[in-house]
Enzyme design. Sequence first.
Site, PDB file in Angstrom:
ATOM      1  CB  THR A 123      -0.874   0.010   1.018  1.00 49.57           C
ATOM      2  OG1 THR A 123      -1.992  -1.179   1.454  1.00 49.57           O
ATOM      3  CG2 THR A 123      -1.395   0.918   1.356  1.00 49.57           C
ATOM      4  CG  HIS A 128       6.562   6.643  -3.042  1.00 46.03           C
ATOM      5  ND1 HIS A 128       6.823   7.777  -2.235  1.00 46.03           N
ATOM      6  CD2 HIS A 128       7.464   6.211  -4.032  1.00 46.03           C
ATOM      7  CE1 HIS A 128       8.192   7.405  -3.076  1.00 46.03           C
ATOM      8  NE2 HIS A 128       8.892   6.927  -3.586  1.00 46.03           N
ATOM      9  CD  GLU A 129       6.762   3.620  -7.444  1.00 46.59           C
ATOM     10  OE1 GLU A 129       6.717   5.030  -8.497  1.00 46.59           O
ATOM     11  OE2 GLU A 129       7.383   4.263  -7.008  1.00 46.59           O
ATOM     12  CG  HIS A 132       6.721   9.141  -8.119  1.00 48.79           C
ATOM     13  ND1 HIS A 132       7.842  10.354  -7.422  1.00 48.79           N
ATOM     14  CD2 HIS A 132       7.744   7.887  -7.605  1.00 48.79           C
ATOM     15  CE1 HIS A 132       8.247   9.257  -6.442  1.00 48.79           C
ATOM     16  NE2 HIS A 132       8.343   8.690  -6.480  1.00 48.79           N
ATOM     17  CG  ASP A 138      12.038   9.145  -5.105  1.00 49.49           C
ATOM     18  OD1 ASP A 138      10.718   8.764  -4.242  1.00 49.49           O
ATOM     19  OD2 ASP A 138      12.423   8.866  -5.572  1.00 49.49           O
TER      20      ASP A 138
END
Length: 193
Positions: A123, A128-129, A132, A138
């Site tokens: 998850t 996180h992706e 982006h 990052d």
Amino acid sequence: MPLGTWLKAATSATALVLATAGPATAATASAGGTSAAQAAAVTLRYDDSRAAGWEAAIAAGVASWNAHVSNVRLVEAASGTAAEIVIVATTGWPQATLGPVRPGRQVRVELGSQAVDQGYDKTRIAAHELGHSLGLPDTKPGPCSQLMSGSSAGTACTNATPNATERSRVQSAYAGTVTALARTAGRTLVDAP
């Protein structure tokens, strides 16, 4: 006009209206109880049809973003509908194209099993992706409290919630018009430690 052409034109016009609606407000619209913030939000569709095994993590990551930002909404693309965010399962490290993605543009998110094999939380990876794709780079190294610290927070970290700074940056990225979203983007960020 053929139905397919009409639908494409209608979808493009709707996306443009949503993208240029400006900053969200907290007022409630009379029709259907939808708030003006929801109506003014940029809507981005995602396609996870090639992300077998990641569906629950993607749904949780999407829910986290939708619960914490109001200028952009992530919705699952209907079958046969183009999506701005294409999510696929891979065997490598997770990676994504840096946004902010705009309506009518397409980016790719790869949810890599190599990170899961090393003990990272699915998850957190998905959220996180998606971060982006929404324009966040990052922040490595960083603590677990920063969603965008990614793998540098360690395998024990399961936080999938963007912090106040991350939420603010996404809100700002989607607060303006399509022109404001056209800033430099498009690099692929690989999230290997």
